[in-house]
Design a protein around this motif. Sequence first.
Motif, mmCIF file in Angstrom:
data_model
loop_
_atom_site.group_PDB
_atom_site.id
_atom_site.type_symbol
_atom_site.label_atom_id
_atom_site.label_comp_id
_atom_site.label_asym_id
_atom_site.label_seq_id
_atom_site.Cartn_x
_atom_site.Cartn_y
_atom_site.Cartn_z
ATOM 1 N N LEU A 190 46.873 33.577 15.411
ATOM 2 C CA LEU A 190 46.358 31.943 15.212
ATOM 3 C C LEU A 190 46.872 30.963 14.914
ATOM 4 O O LEU A 190 47.117 30.371 13.715
ATOM 5 C CB LEU A 190 45.129 32.456 14.390
ATOM 6 N N ILE A 191 47.150 29.719 15.709
ATOM 7 C CA ILE A 191 48.110 29.059 15.520
ATOM 8 C C ILE A 191 47.138 27.621 16.015
ATOM 9 O O ILE A 191 46.570 27.620 16.589
ATOM 10 C CB ILE A 191 49.096 29.028 16.518
ATOM 11 N N TRP A 192 47.599 26.468 14.852
ATOM 12 C CA TRP A 192 46.196 25.442 15.116
ATOM 13 C C TRP A 192 47.638 24.377 14.244
ATOM 14 O O TRP A 192 48.648 24.201 13.888
ATOM 15 C CB TRP A 192 45.370 25.205 13.838
ATOM 16 N N ASN B 206 44.767 26.924 19.125
ATOM 17 C CA ASN B 206 45.617 28.279 20.277
ATOM 18 C C ASN B 206 44.268 28.735 20.716
ATOM 19 O O ASN B 206 43.473 28.603 20.027
ATOM 20 C CB ASN B 206 46.909 28.640 20.198
ATOM 21 N N THR B 207 44.485 28.690 22.331
ATOM 22 C CA THR B 207 43.233 29.938 22.943
ATOM 23 C C THR B 207 42.765 31.101 21.919
ATOM 24 O O THR B 207 41.695 31.162 21.601
ATOM 25 C CB THR B 207 44.219 29.831 24.149
ATOM 26 N N PRO B 208 43.547 32.481 20.960
ATOM 27 C CA PRO B 208 43.507 33.107 20.438
ATOM 28 C C PRO B 208 42.472 32.664 19.164
ATOM 29 O O PRO B 208 41.454 33.195 19.013
ATOM 30 C CB PRO B 208 44.282 33.157 19.604
ATOM 31 N N LEU B 209 42.587 31.282 18.710
ATOM 32 C CA LEU B 209 42.389 30.982 17.539
ATOM 33 C C LEU B 209 40.617 31.051 18.397
ATOM 34 O O LEU B 209 39.782 31.029 16.980
ATOM 35 C CB LEU B 209 42.980 30.362 16.520
ATOM 36 N N ARG B 210 40.687 30.472 18.997
ATOM 37 C CA ARG B 210 39.620 29.578 19.430
ATOM 38 C C ARG B 210 38.168 30.745 19.910
ATOM 39 O O ARG B 210 37.405 30.766 19.336
ATOM 40 C CB ARG B 210 39.295 28.315 21.020
ATOM 41 N N ILE B 211 39.735 31.512 20.678
ATOM 42 C CA ILE B 211 37.860 32.756 20.619
ATOM 43 C C ILE B 211 37.809 33.928 19.639
ATOM 44 O O ILE B 211 37.220 33.790 19.630
ATOM 45 C CB ILE B 211 39.082 33.849 21.943
ATOM 46 N N TRP B 212 39.071 33.702 18.990
ATOM 47 C CA TRP B 212 38.434 34.648 17.586
ATOM 48 C C TRP B 212 37.396 33.666 16.406
ATOM 49 O O TRP B 212 36.753 34.370 16.153
ATOM 50 C CB TRP B 212 40.166 34.983 16.276
ATOM 51 N N GLN C 20 34.194 16.055 14.455
ATOM 52 C CA GLN C 20 33.860 16.985 14.693
ATOM 53 C C GLN C 20 34.536 18.715 14.434
ATOM 54 O O GLN C 20 34.490 19.575 14.731
ATOM 55 C CB GLN C 20 32.987 17.484 16.022
ATOM 56 N N PHE C 21 36.206 18.343 15.216
ATOM 57 C CA PHE C 21 36.958 18.886 14.663
ATOM 58 C C PHE C 21 36.712 19.939 13.558
ATOM 59 O O PHE C 21 37.078 20.872 13.841
ATOM 60 C CB PHE C 21 38.061 18.287 15.321
ATOM 61 N N ALA C 22 37.061 18.692 12.605
ATOM 62 C CA ALA C 22 37.419 19.774 11.670
ATOM 63 C C ALA C 22 36.491 20.186 10.733
ATOM 64 O O ALA C 22 36.310 21.029 10.206
ATOM 65 C CB ALA C 22 37.922 18.734 10.580
ATOM 66 N N LYS C 23 34.802 19.642 10.937
ATOM 67 C CA LYS C 23 33.536 20.274 10.449
ATOM 68 C C LYS C 23 33.338 22.167 11.447
ATOM 69 O O LYS C 23 33.160 22.335 10.596
ATOM 70 C CB LYS C 23 32.488 19.078 11.658
ATOM 71 N N ALA C 24 34.433 22.327 12.876
ATOM 72 C CA ALA C 24 33.195 23.296 13.248
ATOM 73 C C ALA C 24 35.276 24.649 12.512
ATOM 74 O O ALA C 24 34.251 24.715 12.298
ATOM 75 C CB ALA C 24 34.276 23.447 14.338
ATOM 76 N N ILE C 25 36.612 23.760 12.104
ATOM 77 C CA ILE C 25 36.775 24.664 11.322
ATOM 78 C C ILE C 25 36.227 24.397 9.789
ATOM 79 O O ILE C 25 36.525 26.236 9.621
ATOM 80 C CB ILE C 25 38.211 24.502 11.741
ATOM 81 N N MET C 26 35.738 23.996 9.850
ATOM 82 C CA MET C 26 35.537 24.300 8.222
ATOM 83 C C MET C 26 34.056 25.158 7.859
ATOM 84 O O MET C 26 34.178 26.213 6.529
ATOM 85 C CB MET C 26 35.093 22.856 7.364
ATOM 86 N N ALA C 27 33.266 25.287 8.873
ATOM 87 C CA ALA C 27 32.198 26.087 9.087
ATOM 88 C C ALA C 27 32.755 27.536 9.147
ATOM 89 O O ALA C 27 32.010 28.282 8.953
ATOM 90 C CB ALA C 27 31.680 25.812 9.962
ATOM 91 N N THR C 28 33.453 27.754 9.704
ATOM 92 C CA THR C 28 34.200 29.141 9.395
ATOM 93 C C THR C 28 34.277 30.374 8.889
ATOM 94 O O THR C 28 35.350 31.164 7.939
ATOM 95 C CB THR C 28 35.538 29.344 10.930
ATOM 96 N N ILE C 29 35.623 28.872 7.658
ATOM 97 C CA ILE C 29 35.712 29.804 6.468
ATOM 98 C C ILE C 29 34.732 30.022 5.140
ATOM 99 O O ILE C 29 33.222 29.716 5.387
ATOM 100 C CB ILE C 29 36.799 28.436 5.646
ATOM 101 N N HIS D 100 34.092 35.393 15.453
ATOM 102 C CA HIS D 100 33.364 34.964 16.743
ATOM 103 C C HIS D 100 31.934 36.078 15.981
ATOM 104 O O HIS D 100 30.125 35.708 17.141
ATOM 105 C CB HIS D 100 33.488 34.863 17.930
ATOM 106 N N ASP D 101 32.320 37.393 16.167
ATOM 107 C CA ASP D 101 30.360 38.596 15.902
ATOM 108 C C ASP D 101 30.256 38.401 14.590
ATOM 109 O O ASP D 101 28.844 38.708 14.714
ATOM 110 C CB ASP D 101 31.162 39.631 16.452
#
Length: 727
Positions: A226-228, A240-246, A261-270, A301-302
């Motif tokens: 998972l690359i960013w 990258n696509t695997p990180l977005r899908i994951w 919005q990008f940073a908020k979306a990533i922070m929400a996954t932690i 994602h699940d």
Amino acid sequence: MLSDPTAMLVTVAATCLLAKCRHAIPTLLAIFFATACFLNSPFYDGVEPTERLFGFGASAICLAMLMKLANAKTLFDRVYETVQPNIEDIPGFGWSAYADGRLRFLNPKALNYVGVTAAEMSAISKIDNHSWWSKFVHPEDRDGCMDRWDHSLRTGEPIFEEQRVRRHDGTYRWMRDAAIASRDENGHIVAWFATTVDIDDQRKAEAALLDSQTQLQQMIDTVPALIWCATAEGQPSYINTPLRIWTGIPLESTNPGDSAQFAKAIMATIHPEDRAIWKQSLEQALNSGQAFALRYRQRRHDGVYRWIDGKAEALRGHDGSIIQWYGVCLDINDQVEATEAVRKSENELRLLIDTVPSLIWLMTPEGMPYYFNKRFVDWSGLSVASALLDGDKLKMVEFIHPEDRVAVDSAIKQTIAAGKPFSHKGRLRRKDGQYRWMQSRIEPLLNEDGEIIRWYGVNLDIDDEVRAQEALRRSDERLARALRAASLSELSVSIAHELNQPLQALVANSHAFKRWLDAVPPNLDRANRTAEWIVRDADAAAQVVSRIRALFGKAVFPKHKVDVNALITDLRDLITDRLIAQAVKIEIDLDPHVPATSADRVQLEQVLLNLIRNASEAMQEKTIERQLVTISSRVRGEMIEIEVRDRGTGIIDPDKIFEPFFTTKQDGMGMGLAICHSIIEAHQGQLRAETLPGGGAAVTFSLPIRPIEANDSGNPDPWPERVAASA
């Protein structure tokens, strides 16, 4: 009259030549027509010749000035006229075409490139307005070029075209055309001027670069990581696509223009519990410029949170300033769970090792102890265990019973040197000073190359068992003596049972001997023969007694060559008449390939007679139409098997019938099969019994095939003759 028009025409012609009028002939015709009209006009009459001359001169000057203005050249024409002698110095391929598209000229470099001469190109250009170039364009690009060329000719728009052009060697290379139209003062196209540049290497370089970029993007999107990316300020710019899908982050959230919005979306996954430390570690890395490394949980994602190993490094410029941050996230959840499982397994294993009722210890490949479980430490004492771990030879020796030290030390050294397992029963000193019997075993652990990694040892406290076995042994000895005393009468009866037959023959022959002597006259020949039989019968009885004594005393009899098939045949012939009297028939099924072996013939006869008698008696207890005893022989591997089968009632308990004094007969003593079992075991064979599915029983004994000694003369005992004589 004629001289005036002639002079005027000459003047006009001279004016056209001086003005280099490109339309001289049409101009002359127009002037001729104007002159004719003037001569026929009423103004011409009454004019003086001198005035006419000056009028013609002035008209010619005005006409020349008008011609020059009408024949003005464009700036491009003047420039071209100036540089035309150096057209071959134009970089690349230079060419020019008329307004209708026909070729005007092609510089030498272009001619050399396509491999034609000027004359050949001139001939080609006369075909139509495009053959001079379409002939050399790649077929796949020709139609498109033709459409764009026609469009530019119609509209006068510049031409910027890329197509493949055939070189003189037949290869096609990419070319870029740049052509503009040259116009006059009225805006009419008078010519096209263009240059053509070879861009094949550039196109290939661009294609290679594009392919490299595509491969890089594909690699980034397909690599199992998972690359960013983030800006120098730490604002997320790409995943990258695997990180977005994951993570399940939607595409609209990954727009770098909306970094908040990008940073908020990533922070929400932690994971909420890891969010603070993640943010703190990332900010610390951004402020210090040091690498970012952290293990945290991130939502998939699940909705499942999984452990992630996150790392990030800064890309710096020549001046050391940070240009971009590149990060990678590795899903290590399985590894973390496996590590946790291993840790739990190790704890459980350690708990098991410490609680198992055994003394467990480990040694290095050289034989030095380095681990003892808790049971060992508690049993031997902490001081002894510490001394053993330190390799204290004195303590190790004191730990072993003095009577076992030499043997144990030698055995362990041999085991370490040979790399073989070791098992030993000895006494070890407990922490209270008491020596107890221990069952010790050492096993090596080998790697794939067969090298010893470590030694595993286990000691089992068997002191109570050893003492119990010793007490049991003493009890068995006392019981055996009591049984021998109690069974003396039964044993006497058993011996009498075995001696009954030869003694009966001895008595019968004694009476016969007396009758032959009392006869008148005495029959000395028959008496002498009967006396020999008496001696033989007495010798047979003596041999039975000696063999029974030797059987219980474990003596070894000399063995002779015995043909098992011949022995069975002789016994059948001898006892057939007796069995017929009991309505029992005997059959034999002998394998002709059964070899002779070394055995005691008398004892084997005793076993067979006992088995045949038991089979016959078993069928007397059951009413059957045909009472049959079958004796068979066969070879099984390295053993000879003899089977006696009957159709009687079967065997109730096959496992106990060979025990002494066990019998199912009302008048039996239970010693016959026990003696048979001892005889077969003395021959290193086996005796077994089984009940047949269809009724009856089968008793089988086996004998090993032994080599015959050279001095073996065959049958040393004339037992069949004695039986026949006594009968």
